[in-house]
Motif scaffolding. Structure first.
Motif, mmCIF file in Angstrom:
data_model
loop_
_atom_site.group_PDB
_atom_site.id
_atom_site.type_symbol
_atom_site.label_atom_id
_atom_site.label_comp_id
_atom_site.label_asym_id
_atom_site.label_seq_id
_atom_site.Cartn_x
_atom_site.Cartn_y
_atom_site.Cartn_z
ATOM 1 N N ASP A 190 3.573 -58.463 -39.540
ATOM 2 C CA ASP A 190 3.947 -58.425 -40.958
ATOM 3 C C ASP A 190 2.721 -58.387 -41.850
ATOM 4 O OD1 ASP A 190 6.630 -58.478 -40.402
ATOM 5 O OD2 ASP A 190 6.812 -60.646 -40.509
ATOM 6 N N LEU A 227 9.088 -62.938 -44.475
ATOM 7 C CA LEU A 227 8.081 -62.282 -43.647
ATOM 8 C C LEU A 227 6.987 -63.283 -43.318
ATOM 9 C CD1 LEU A 227 7.876 -58.966 -45.646
ATOM 10 C CD2 LEU A 227 8.899 -59.255 -43.399
ATOM 11 N N TYR A 274 9.342 -57.534 -51.243
ATOM 12 C CA TYR A 274 8.749 -57.392 -49.909
ATOM 13 C C TYR A 274 7.320 -57.919 -49.888
ATOM 14 C CZ TYR A 274 7.431 -55.216 -45.471
ATOM 15 O OH TYR A 274 6.987 -54.999 -44.191
ATOM 16 N N LYS A 287 11.991 -60.305 -46.643
ATOM 17 C CA LYS A 287 12.407 -59.140 -45.867
ATOM 18 C C LYS A 287 13.757 -58.658 -46.364
ATOM 19 C CE LYS A 287 13.383 -57.563 -41.169
ATOM 20 N NZ LYS A 287 13.479 -57.957 -39.739
#
Length: 840
Positions: A209, A47, A139, A144
């Motif tokens: 993100d 991310l 996460y 991701k």
């Protein structure tokens, strides 16, 4: 038992650090097949938590989790009460008529039906299995994981954990509650759904993100707050266990979210359960009750300084048993990965049903055959508060085959919801038999270890608390009966629960605050903290926490808090990826399509040629050493890459691009044995072809052209390039770049988080000779490092700022490599360090 567990765990877990990865074995010239070795998978995407300060973003600058907890708690209570009342009444009637087999069949039918529903939901969305905490931790670390915060995952998770807990499996609903809160935090600000495509509103905010990470952090904290009634503990949990990137502004937002979740859940639960709306009597799904001595008993005390010595020993035992639990569960998880998951999907359902059947049989047989009849303790001398607690506790006792004001202690623990069993161990004045507590601990330890990892949504907090509470109550009984010590049994049960849970999950600060808020007793702060620290230190001697183990088993490239000191022997140039694919500020569509279709990179440096530094570049020295160390492998890679791109160009509907490969001049093969670097030095005066903008780095190059000095200007993402191509952002070569259409920031982020793929692009609509100016949309000021930057500095910058790509730029502004998450994983750094030792 603790010592035995520690020895066993040491034998099966302590040798992990001595194994070498396949990359290291290749460097050392050795080969070995190791089925147990799990490397970080490269197919996990990172991310991007860094803001892209491009022109559309500058134009912008100028120009709920509580109801989920209520739903789960209500139906879990409803199904559990129906099941236990039906089976309990049947057992009471059959104890005289001799039809216990019928009661067992009733219990088996209900439990297996619930588990079947839960397991089928996991087949629909596999990522809904387990607690979800390892996935949310990954996460928030910047990885991701597909489907982890989707609405379908939320529905399967919430419904599945409802039936899994109601089925009597040794699982908890607190872990899935945290995952559910994170999904709500990620989904609500998007105002759209991938599962239900009609749910789509035009909301241009929170489309990155970085923003999504903040909402996921708040959602996870709200999940903890709703589960335990601990808003401060939820905030600290999100900080300690989840978020890798934290800022001061996020703290009060997360705390406010946790407070809102706690009090909203409290409001509805108090109104539904007691019909007292606004009384706020039930702060969380799991409440430990109030720890108080009976008024008038001057010899009673919650704990003393002498008890701290026993708490430390219990912490050591909890750490050993937690390490043993993690070790056994890791081996079970590896067995499932090799023998269960590769097979047909219904095999997972059968495994869940097998676990359910064994668990049900153990509960029934242990309750009927292994329990002892214990006398009830009168509560007439208690105060109203303490008397109400005991009245609530005594109302949940089970009298299976016990008469004359006695109860079955084993059935009281097994034939009740887990939260009720914890209340019994914390507040039941009557003693449980030491044999009963020992058997209960062993059975619960084994079955909960086996259950965690099957294909049902399952938490680990409550089973660990109940397992540890039984151990703590056993210690209290031994000290009371054998040593005649005046101690408060509930305190030892609480400390035992904290010790075992801490030994399994290895949490300290947040778990301390969660337990304090759950007990409403601040005086427990010191003993709980000491116990958790000792349990963590003891367990860390053997292996990692259960969540870190499952993250490693999934191959997630998780970045730890910091690197080892010896890694500073490496620099950025040692770990970077020097084989780059880049674009120029003005590049033809044919080149962009070729690059996007033949690479999997998610970002491309935007560069221009630096002819002024050509002579310095070709002298050798630092720049040559930074770029030529991989020369042989690069030539092979370049040849394969060129073949793939030619195939891609031939599939292009335009004949102009399809014939590009045929028009290129073949590269003469080098003479056998001739040094590639020497060829470069001999050919350094050959003029460069014109690559601006007629050609691109995607076409045929010589080695000299490959290592051309390139001035770095910024980074452009794959998603941005595809978006520009789909929206036709380009200009003709006889026009100025000012005529190119401009996209706003909302248009660039409209498809977040599911950006279109290059293969979704209709190539027939594109003119391959058109030119794209990428400079307005690139990030012109990304974080960069020098080739001589030490690894610890690179690691801290990458992790703290939440980066996805980190360019390596030399002193004259030329890009020489790029660093991604994979280059900073522990396994990769260890391999590079050993290669460094071999080199020197």
């Amino acid at each position: 038992m603790a010592c035995c567990g520690g020895c066993l765990c040491c034998q099966c877990c302590c040798n992990e650090g001595e194994t070498r990865t396949p990359e290291e074995l290749t460097i050392l010239g050795e080969t070995r097949e190791d089925e147990d070795e799990i490397l970080p998978r490269k197919d996990y995407e990172s991310l991007d938590y860094d803001r892209c300060i491009n022109e559309p973003f500058l134009d912008v600058l100028e120009g709920l989790d509580n109801k989920t907890g209520l739903f789960v708690d209500f139906f879990v209570r409803l199904f559990t009460q129906m099941k236990f009342s039906l089976v309990g009444q049947s057992v009471e009637e059959c104890s005289e008529n001799g039809c216990l087999a019928l009661s067992l069949l009733e219990l088996l039918a209900l439990n297996m039906m619930f588990v079947f529903i839960s397991s089928v939901l996991v087949l629909i969305e596999p990522v809904a299995a387990g607690s979800g905490i390892p996935e949310i931790k990954s996460y928030l670390n910047g990885v991701k994981i597909p489907g982890i915060v989707r609405l379908r995952t939320f529905i399967c998770k919430v419904t599945g954990v409802l039936f899994a807990v109601a089925a009597g499996l040794f699982v908890g609903k607190e872990g899935p509650m945290i995952h559910s809160g994170a999904i709500i935090g990620a989904g609500l600000p998007q105002f759209q759904s991938i599962t239900f495509k009609k749910i789509r509103f035009h909301f241009p905010y929170f489309r990155s993100d970085r923003d999504k990470r903040d909402f996921v952090s708040a959602g996870a904290a709200a999940g903890v707050a709703a589960a335990f009634g601990a808003p401060i503990g939820g905030t600290l949990f999100s900080l300690e266990e989840g978020s890798s990137f934290w800022n001061q502004a996020l703290t009060w937002k997360v705390l406010f979210c946790s407070m809102s979740a706690t009090f909203t859940l409290n409001f509805f639960r108090s109104g539904i359960n007691f019909n007292k709306w606004g009384s706020f009597q039930l702060p969380g799904l799991l409440n430990f009750g109030e720890f108080k001595c009976v008024d008038g008993d001057k010899t009673c005390h919650l704990w003393t300084a002498v008890d701290l010595a026993f708490f430390v020993l219990m912490g050591v035992a909890g750490g050993l048993l937690g390490a043993l639990f993690n070790c056994i569960n890791k081996r079970l998880a590896k067995y499932r990965m090799r023998n269960v998951h590769p097979k047909a999907r219904f095999i997972r359902v059968l495994e869940s049903l097998l676990v359910c059947m064994v668990t049900t049989l153990v509960i029934f047989v242990a309750s009927v055959a292994l329990g002892e009849c214990r006398d009830l303790v009168s509560t007439s001398n208690n105060t109203s508060t303490q008397g109400s607690v005991n009245e609530e506790v005594n109302s949940t006792i089970r009298r299976f085959f016990c008469y004359n004001n006695t109860y079955n202690d084993m059935a009281t623990l097994f034939f009740n919801p887990q939260e009720v069993a914890i209340h019994q161990l914390f507040h039941q004045n009557a003693t449980f038999s030491p044999i009963t507590l020992s058997l209960f601990f062993v059975l619960y330890f084994v079955l909960s270890c086996w259950t965690y990892g099957v294909s049902v949504p399952s938490g680990l907090f409550v089973p660990s608390l109940l397992c540890g509470a039984s151990l703590g109550r056993l210690v209290a009984n031994v000290l009371k009966i054998n040593f005649h010590m005046q101690i408060y049994s509930g305190t030892f049960a609480l400390i035992g629960a904290a010790a075992f849970l801490g030994g399994v999950v290895r949490m300290t600060i947040s778990l301390t605050v969660i337990l304090i808020e759950s007990t409403n007793e601040i005086t427990y702060g010191l003993p709980i903290m000491i116990t958790l620290m000792v349990a963590k230190w003891t367990g860390d001697f053997f292996n990692k926490g259960i969540y870190d183990i499952h993250i490693h088993l999934k191959g997630v490239p998780l970045l730890e808090w910091e690197t080892e000191v010896e890694m500073d022997k490496l620099t950025a140039s040692d770990i970077m990826e020097p084989n780059l694919t880049y674009v120029y500020p003005h590049t033809r569509i044919q080149s962009l399509v070729s690059i996007l279709r033949t690479t999997v990179y998610h970002a491309f440096p935007v560069v221009t040629e630096n002819r002024d530094n050509e002579k310095e570049f070709m002298k050798g020295n630092i720049l040559i050493s930074n770029n030529i160390k991989f020369k042989k492998s690069s030539v092979l890679t370049r040849a394969g890459e060129q073949r793939r791109r030619c195939q891609s160009m031939k599939s292009y509907p335009s004949s102009e691009l399809r014939n590009v490969c045929d028009e290129q001049t073949a590269v003469e093969p080098a003479e056998e044995g001739q040094d590639i670097l020497q060829q470069m030095l001999e050919r350094r005066h050959v003029p460069y072809p014109n690559l601006y903008p007629d050609q691109s780095p995607s076409e045929e190059w010589t080695m000299e052209e490959r290592f051309r000095p390139l001035t770095f200007h910024g980074l452009i993402l794959r998603s941005q390039l595809v978006n520009l191509l789909i929206r036709g952002v380009c200009y003709a070569e006889n026009q100025s770049s000012a005529s190119q259409p401009r996209l706003s920031h909302s248009e660039m982020t409209e498809d977040y988080p599911r950006f279109p793929d290059i293969h979704d692009l209709d190539l027939a609509l594109l003119n391959p000779r058109m030119i794209v100016d990428v400079t307005p949309y690139m990030n012109p000021c990304p974080y960069t490092v020098s080739p001589n930057t030490r690894v610890s500095q690179v690691f801290n910058l990458f992790r703290t700022m939440g980066l996805r790509h980190l360019p390596v730029v030399n002193a004259v502004g030329e890009i020489v490599g790029i660093i991604t998450r994979h280059n900073l994983t522990h396994e990769f750094l260890v391999a590079k360090l050993r290669q460094h030792y071999i080199t020197i």
